[in-house]
Design a protein around this motif. Structure first.
Motif, PDB file in Angstrom:
ATOM      1  N   GLN A 158       0.837  -1.189   0.000  1.00 61.45           N
ATOM      2  CA  GLN A 158       0.000   0.000   0.000  1.00 61.45           C
ATOM      3  C   GLN A 158       0.871   1.238   0.000  1.00 61.45           C
ATOM      4  O   GLN A 158       1.945   1.251   0.598  1.00 61.45           O
ATOM      5  CB  GLN A 158      -0.862   0.059   1.260  1.00 61.45           C
ATOM      6  N   VAL A 159       0.399   2.276  -0.648  1.00 61.43           N
ATOM      7  CA  VAL A 159       1.038   3.578  -0.584  1.00 61.43           C
ATOM      8  C   VAL A 159       0.422   4.316   0.596  1.00 61.43           C
ATOM      9  O   VAL A 159      -0.799   4.348   0.747  1.00 61.43           O
ATOM     10  CB  VAL A 159       0.812   4.375  -1.884  1.00 61.43           C
ATOM     11  N   VAL A 160       1.268   4.880   1.454  1.00 59.97           N
ATOM     12  CA  VAL A 160       0.806   5.588   2.635  1.00 59.97           C
ATOM     13  C   VAL A 160       1.352   7.011   2.601  1.00 59.97           C
ATOM     14  O   VAL A 160       2.559   7.213   2.435  1.00 59.97           O
ATOM     15  CB  VAL A 160       1.287   4.883   3.930  1.00 59.97           C
ATOM     16  N   ALA A 161       0.475   7.981   2.725  1.00 64.63           N
ATOM     17  CA  ALA A 161       0.895   9.377   2.760  1.00 64.63           C
ATOM     18  C   ALA A 161       1.459   9.705   4.136  1.00 64.63           C
ATOM     19  O   ALA A 161       0.936   9.257   5.159  1.00 64.63           O
ATOM     20  CB  ALA A 161      -0.275  10.287   2.437  1.00 64.63           C
ATOM     21  N   LEU A 162       2.513  10.482   4.167  1.00 62.16           N
ATOM     22  CA  LEU A 162       3.179  10.826   5.415  1.00 62.16           C
ATOM     23  C   LEU A 162       3.598  12.291   5.348  1.00 62.16           C
ATOM     24  O   LEU A 162       4.235  12.707   4.386  1.00 62.16           O
ATOM     25  CB  LEU A 162       4.416   9.939   5.580  1.00 62.16           C
ATOM     26  N   ARG A 163       3.236  13.067   6.337  1.00 59.39           N
ATOM     27  CA  ARG A 163       3.612  14.486   6.369  1.00 59.39           C
ATOM     28  C   ARG A 163       4.866  14.648   7.214  1.00 59.39           C
ATOM     29  O   ARG A 163       4.919  14.206   8.357  1.00 59.39           O
ATOM     30  CB  ARG A 163       2.484  15.324   6.953  1.00 59.39           C
ATOM     31  N   LEU A 164       5.876  15.296   6.625  1.00 66.58           N
ATOM     32  CA  LEU A 164       7.137  15.540   7.317  1.00 66.58           C
ATOM     33  C   LEU A 164       7.497  17.011   7.219  1.00 66.58           C
ATOM     34  O   LEU A 164       7.171  17.671   6.224  1.00 66.58           O
ATOM     35  CB  LEU A 164       8.259  14.702   6.689  1.00 66.58           C
ATOM     36  N   THR A 165       8.209  17.503   8.224  1.00 66.59           N
ATOM     37  CA  THR A 165       8.700  18.874   8.151  1.00 66.59           C
ATOM     38  C   THR A 165       9.878  18.924   7.176  1.00 66.59           C
ATOM     39  O   THR A 165      10.459  17.886   6.821  1.00 66.59           O
ATOM     40  CB  THR A 165       9.181  19.368   9.530  1.00 66.59           C
ATOM     41  N   ALA A 166      10.254  20.125   6.788  1.00 73.11           N
ATOM     42  CA  ALA A 166      11.397  20.287   5.887  1.00 73.11           C
ATOM     43  C   ALA A 166      12.666  19.741   6.529  1.00 73.11           C
ATOM     44  O   ALA A 166      13.494  19.106   5.847  1.00 73.11           O
ATOM     45  CB  ALA A 166      11.563  21.754   5.509  1.00 73.11           C
ATOM     46  N   GLU A 185      12.882  17.308   8.841  1.00 75.85           N
ATOM     47  CA  GLU A 185      12.811  15.835   8.861  1.00 75.85           C
ATOM     48  C   GLU A 185      13.148  15.262   7.494  1.00 75.85           C
ATOM     49  O   GLU A 185      13.914  14.299   7.385  1.00 75.85           O
ATOM     50  CB  GLU A 185      11.412  15.386   9.288  1.00 75.85           C
ATOM     51  N   LEU A 186      12.591  15.856   6.468  1.00 76.98           N
ATOM     52  CA  LEU A 186      12.843  15.380   5.110  1.00 76.98           C
ATOM     53  C   LEU A 186      14.310  15.568   4.723  1.00 76.98           C
ATOM     54  O   LEU A 186      14.916  14.681   4.109  1.00 76.98           O
ATOM     55  CB  LEU A 186      11.926  16.119   4.131  1.00 76.98           C
ATOM     56  N   SER A 231      12.604   6.239   0.282  1.00 80.90           N
ATOM     57  CA  SER A 231      11.664   5.211   0.737  1.00 80.90           C
ATOM     58  C   SER A 231      12.366   4.099   1.500  1.00 80.90           C
ATOM     59  O   SER A 231      11.853   3.609   2.511  1.00 80.90           O
ATOM     60  CB  SER A 231      10.903   4.626  -0.453  1.00 80.90           C
ATOM     61  N   GLU A 232      13.538   3.689   1.021  1.00 82.25           N
ATOM     62  CA  GLU A 232      14.269   2.625   1.713  1.00 82.25           C
ATOM     63  C   GLU A 232      14.650   3.045   3.130  1.00 82.25           C
ATOM     64  O   GLU A 232      14.561   2.246   4.073  1.00 82.25           O
ATOM     65  CB  GLU A 232      15.528   2.257   0.923  1.00 82.25           C
ATOM     66  N   VAL A 233      15.078   4.302   3.287  1.00 75.50           N
ATOM     67  CA  VAL A 233      15.449   4.799   4.619  1.00 75.50           C
ATOM     68  C   VAL A 233      14.231   4.826   5.531  1.00 75.50           C
ATOM     69  O   VAL A 233      14.304   4.406   6.692  1.00 75.50           O
ATOM     70  CB  VAL A 233      16.104   6.198   4.508  1.00 75.50           C
ATOM     71  N   ILE A 234      13.113   5.287   5.024  1.00 78.51           N
ATOM     72  CA  ILE A 234      11.887   5.357   5.843  1.00 78.51           C
ATOM     73  C   ILE A 234      11.434   3.955   6.229  1.00 78.51           C
ATOM     74  O   ILE A 234      11.097   3.695   7.392  1.00 78.51           O
ATOM     75  CB  ILE A 234      10.779   6.134   5.102  1.00 78.51           C
ATOM     76  N   ARG A 235      11.441   3.017   5.265  1.00 75.81           N
ATOM     77  CA  ARG A 235      11.035   1.638   5.579  1.00 75.81           C
ATOM     78  C   ARG A 235      11.945   1.017   6.625  1.00 75.81           C
ATOM     79  O   ARG A 235      11.492   0.319   7.533  1.00 75.81           O
ATOM     80  CB  ARG A 235      10.993   0.783   4.314  1.00 75.81           C
TER      81      ARG A 235
END
Length: 87
Positions: free
Chosen positions: A49-57, A59-60, A75-79
């Motif tokens: 599934q694709v999941v939307a995630l809100r991050l601050t500048a 954090e990103l 994506s690999e880092v987040i997973r």
């Protein structure tokens, strides 16, 4: 066209746009397009599934710095972070 449009960092030219338009106007082989498959290939044996995630500048930026350092995608880092904390 403003001249700022790029694809993978390569500027898109008026000639390229004209070529794409001519290709579209000539028509596409629908059978060939369907044979190619749809979307990105799966990354697991089960559907994902694709999941939307809100991050601050900030954090990103941190995620992107780590991804660059480790030669991974965002994506690999987040997973990996989720897997490490969800176990």
């Amino acid at each position: 066209m403003s001249g700022d449009e790029t694809i993978d960092g390569v500027p898109v030219t008026e000639a390229q746009i004209d070529a794409w338009a001519a290709e579209a106007e000539a028509g596409y082989d629908v059978g060939e397009l369907k044979r190619r498959g749809r979307g990105r290939p799966g990354r697991a044996s089960e559907p994902t599934q694709v999941v939307a995630l809100r991050l601050t500048a900030d954090e990103l930026a941190s995620i992107d710095e780590r991804a660059a350092r480790e030669g991974k995608s965002r994506s690999e880092v987040i997973r990996a972070a989720i897997s490490a904390t969800a176990a």
